[in-house]
Design an enzyme around this catalytic site. Structure first.
Site, short mmCIF file in Angstrom:
data_model
loop_
_atom_site.label_atom_id
_atom_site.label_comp_id
_atom_site.label_asym_id
_atom_site.label_seq_id
_atom_site.Cartn_x
_atom_site.Cartn_y
_atom_site.Cartn_z
NE ARG A 1 -54.58 -6.01 24.26
CZ ARG A 1 -54.46 -6.87 23.25
NH1 ARG A 1 -55.29 -6.79 22.22
NH2 ARG A 1 -53.50 -7.77 23.24
CG ASP B 1 -46.38 -7.09 23.52
OD1 ASP B 1 -45.65 -6.10 23.30
OD2 ASP B 1 -47.34 -7.06 24.29
CG ASP C 1 -43.36 -7.66 25.63
OD1 ASP C 1 -43.20 -6.66 26.36
OD2 ASP C 1 -44.21 -8.53 25.87
#
Length: 211
Positions: free
Chosen positions: A105, A201, A204
């Site tokens: 993205r 996220d 992550d």
């Protein structure tokens, strides 16, 4: 609310989701708990698999018992975060076929850019379950489903951990034939496309990296 949306509110999932949301949860624990949640979600997303009958013999007698028939289903992981769910799903169904879609993205435009696509053959004969922890803007999910349909997939489901109303609405409008299964429908997206309250996220947090 949304005709094609299922929110799995099992107590164990909701408990584990709280652990995943907590910013103090370690990378190792996040990865393990996500894998555990995936197993429970996997039971929900596969509850309508077709069963046949096979003759077997128990230690006491012969019976006609249920078994899964037809082509092996296919999990399609949206890289990279989808692999966090994929591991738990394969614990549940180790014989499943696996595909991968690489989509990144753009953090400024929020548009999806595909860089990889690889799936098993005969998708038209398989249940295809797309997996990604987050359904945020919906752009990534739509792109993945578009490509899977081009590749022949007919029966597709989308499985995620947390969804935003904006993403559910957009995916539902683009592909009303694709059921969405999630553990939570959160409040909204923020101005940079992250789900609120969300869990940050997912990629992550799975891999211990930063944006």
């Amino acid at each position: 609310m949304y005709a094609n949306l299922t929110v799995v509110d099992h107590p164990l999932i909701q408990h584990k989701l709280t652990i995943l949301r907590d910013k103090n949860t370690s990378t190792a624990q996040f990865r393990q708990v996500l894998r555990e949640v995936a197993v429970i979600l996997g039971c929900e997303v596969t509850k309508d698999l077709t069963l046949g009958k096979i003759d077997i013999e128990t230690p006491l007698e012969k019976i006609s018992a249920p078994y899964l028939e037809g082509k092996k289903l296919c999990f399609v992981s949206i890289l990279r975060a989808g692999n966090g769910l994929l591991d738990g799903l394969l614990d549940l169904i180790p014989s499943a076929r696996v595909g991968h879609v690489g989509i990144q993205r753009d953090h400024e435009t929020l548009e999806a850019h595909r860089y990889y696509f690889k799936t098993p053959d005969k998708l038209d004969e398989r249940l295809v379950i797309v997996v990604d922890p987050m359904l945020a803007t919906g752009n990534t999910a739509i792109d993945a489903v578009n490509e899977l349909k081009k590749a022949g997939a007919i029966k597709i489901k989308f499985l995620c951990l947390v969804a935003a109303p904006e993403g559910v609405e957009k995916l539902s409008k683009a592909h009303p034939d694709v059921p969405i299964i999630t553990a939570a429908l959160d409040r909204k997206l923020n101005d940079v496309g992250y789900i609120l309250p969300g869990l940050g996220d997912a990629g992550d947090r799975i891999y211990g990296t930063k944006g």
